[in-house]
Motif scaffolding. Structure first.
Motif, PDB file in Angstrom:
ATOM      1  N   ASP A 178      20.989  -5.826   0.352  1.00  0.00           N
ATOM      2  CA  ASP A 178      21.609  -5.125  -0.739  1.00  0.00           C
ATOM      3  C   ASP A 178      21.544  -5.498  -2.001  1.00  0.00           C
ATOM      4  OD1 ASP A 178      23.458  -3.904   0.144  1.00  0.00           O
ATOM      5  OD2 ASP A 178      24.648  -5.338   0.583  1.00  0.00           O
ATOM      6  N   LYS A 179      19.734  -5.957  -2.134  1.00  0.00           N
ATOM      7  CA  LYS A 179      18.821  -6.004  -2.983  1.00  0.00           C
ATOM      8  C   LYS A 179      18.541  -5.195  -4.145  1.00  0.00           C
ATOM      9  CE  LYS A 179      18.149 -10.787  -1.313  1.00  0.00           C
ATOM     10  NZ  LYS A 179      19.243 -11.953  -2.558  1.00  0.00           N
TER      11      LYS A 179
ATOM     12  N   THR B 199       1.095  -1.356   0.083  1.00  0.00           N
ATOM     13  CA  THR B 199       0.263  -0.045   0.037  1.00  0.00           C
ATOM     14  C   THR B 199       0.723   1.264  -0.326  1.00  0.00           C
ATOM     15  OG1 THR B 199      -0.184   0.105   2.509  1.00  0.00           O
ATOM     16  CG2 THR B 199      -1.233  -1.371   1.411  1.00  0.00           C
ATOM     17  N   VAL B 200      -0.522   2.316  -0.172  1.00  0.00           N
ATOM     18  CA  VAL B 200       0.968   3.759  -0.472  1.00  0.00           C
ATOM     19  C   VAL B 200       1.497   3.717   1.515  1.00  0.00           C
ATOM     20  CG1 VAL B 200      -0.853   5.256   0.389  1.00  0.00           C
ATOM     21  CG2 VAL B 200       0.781   6.443  -0.940  1.00  0.00           C
ATOM     22  N   CYS B 201       1.183   3.132   2.161  1.00  0.00           N
ATOM     23  CA  CYS B 201       1.863   3.217   3.256  1.00  0.00           C
ATOM     24  C   CYS B 201       2.959   2.457   3.992  1.00  0.00           C
ATOM     25  CB  CYS B 201       0.055   3.021   4.726  1.00  0.00           C
ATOM     26  SG  CYS B 201      -0.929   4.782   4.595  1.00  0.00           S
ATOM     27  N   SER B 202       2.814   1.067   2.829  1.00  0.00           N
ATOM     28  CA  SER B 202       3.656   0.439   3.663  1.00  0.00           C
ATOM     29  C   SER B 202       4.794  -0.016   2.599  1.00  0.00           C
ATOM     30  CB  SER B 202       2.820  -1.140   3.380  1.00  0.00           C
ATOM     31  OG  SER B 202       2.204  -1.585   2.173  1.00  0.00           O
ATOM     32  N   ILE B 203       4.330   0.735   1.409  1.00  0.00           N
ATOM     33  CA  ILE B 203       5.535   0.346   0.444  1.00  0.00           C
ATOM     34  C   ILE B 203       7.335   1.190   1.013  1.00  0.00           C
ATOM     35  CG2 ILE B 203       5.527   2.257  -0.519  1.00  0.00           C
ATOM     36  CD1 ILE B 203       5.781  -1.271  -2.626  1.00  0.00           C
TER      37      ILE B 203
ATOM     38  N   ASN C  57       9.916   9.288  -1.610  1.00  0.00           N
ATOM     39  CA  ASN C  57       9.391   8.423  -0.642  1.00  0.00           C
ATOM     40  C   ASN C  57       9.745   6.970  -0.447  1.00  0.00           C
ATOM     41  OD1 ASN C  57       7.650  10.581   0.789  1.00  0.00           O
ATOM     42  ND2 ASN C  57       6.741  10.138  -1.267  1.00  0.00           N
ATOM     43  N   THR C  58      10.735   6.229  -1.380  1.00  0.00           N
ATOM     44  CA  THR C  58      11.310   5.034  -1.418  1.00  0.00           C
ATOM     45  C   THR C  58      12.522   4.852  -1.837  1.00  0.00           C
ATOM     46  OG1 THR C  58      10.447   3.916  -3.635  1.00  0.00           O
ATOM     47  CG2 THR C  58       9.040   4.350  -1.786  1.00  0.00           C
ATOM     48  N   ARG C  59      12.879   4.228  -1.553  1.00  0.00           N
ATOM     49  CA  ARG C  59      14.525   3.749  -1.831  1.00  0.00           C
ATOM     50  C   ARG C  59      14.365   3.077  -3.164  1.00  0.00           C
ATOM     51  NH1 ARG C  59      19.637   2.795   0.866  1.00  0.00           N
ATOM     52  NH2 ARG C  59      18.630   0.860   1.370  1.00  0.00           N
TER      53      ARG C  59
ATOM     54  N   VAL D 237      10.460  -2.393   0.602  1.00  0.00           N
ATOM     55  CA  VAL D 237      11.781  -1.543  -0.572  1.00  0.00           C
ATOM     56  C   VAL D 237      12.793  -1.703   0.596  1.00  0.00           C
ATOM     57  CG1 VAL D 237      12.488   0.456  -1.573  1.00  0.00           C
ATOM     58  CG2 VAL D 237      10.572  -0.301  -2.027  1.00  0.00           C
ATOM     59  N   GLU D 238      12.804  -0.565   1.687  1.00  0.00           N
ATOM     60  CA  GLU D 238      14.108  -0.468   3.049  1.00  0.00           C
ATOM     61  C   GLU D 238      14.518  -1.964   3.405  1.00  0.00           C
ATOM     62  OE1 GLU D 238      16.709   1.117   4.835  1.00  0.00           O
ATOM     63  OE2 GLU D 238      15.380   1.562   2.941  1.00  0.00           O
TER      64      GLU D 238
END
Length: 194
Positions: A62-63, A47-51, A88-90, A55-56
């Motif tokens: 290191d993937k 979700t927009v809240c969990s993505i 908002n994510t890496r 990702v983190e």
């Protein structure tokens, strides 16, 4: 922050080293994927809240993390969804069936993978048109169990090609790779270390 060309080089090296891509559709799959040889993980849920958290977890191992933008609840099919992922994510990139989202991702430094469902000859022609408009870094075709189609598209597209969908066993992986696919994506965790 890495430049687009650096991420693309890293992505191509990752699939050359480990051509099976873990496609995760839930927390169990995510956890299992983190302890595999897969260097690249497709995120097919969230979700927009969990993505950002999803990702983190991937980045902490290191993937490379590629978000399927169409499947994240709370994101729209507009360019702002890609901006949200970037800011908002890496995440290293996105997958989408929507060429405009893929183009926006690439234009903004993310890897863009255009996913296409090949169901007939019209869909084949549509892939070619979409590639010209979206300028993706890679294409993913589904289902991935069509060796002749993989061969044809690989010759015509001159882009890295991922075969996904209905990859059920090692034989399917070998057939897709032998037909010219650069990688296969699968949710079948038993194939992630093949």
């Amino acid at each position: 922050m890495k430049l687009h060309n650096e991420i693309k080089k890293e992505l191509l090296e990752a699939i050359a080293e480990s051509p099976v891509i873990a496609a995760v559709k839930d927390e169990v799959g995510l956890t299992n994927s983190l302890f595999t040889e897969c260097k690249l993980i497709f995120i097919l849920y969230g979700t927009v809240c969990s993505i950002s958290t999803i990702v983190e977890k991937i980045k902490s191992k290191d993937k490379l993390a590629i978000v399927h933008a169409d499947l994240i609840q709370g994101l729209s099919a507009k360019s702002e969804a890609i901006d949200y992922i970037k800011n908002n994510t890496r995440a290293d990139g996105i997958i989408s069936t929507k060429g405009n989202l893929v183009k926006h991702a690439v234009d903004n430094g993310l890897i863009g993978i255009l996913r296409n469902f090949i169901i007939d000859s019209m869909a084949m022609e549509n892939v070619k048109k979409q590639v010209n408009l979206a300028c993706p870094d890679m294409i993913e075709i589904m289902p991935g169990i069509m060796p002749e189609i993989i061969e044809e598209l690989k010759c015509e597209m001159k882009l890295p090609l991922i075969a996904g969908g209905l990859i059920l066993n090692k034989k399917d992986v070998i057939a897709a790779l032998s037909a010219g696919a650069d990688a296969v994506s699968t949710t079948k965790s038993g194939l992630w270390n093949e």
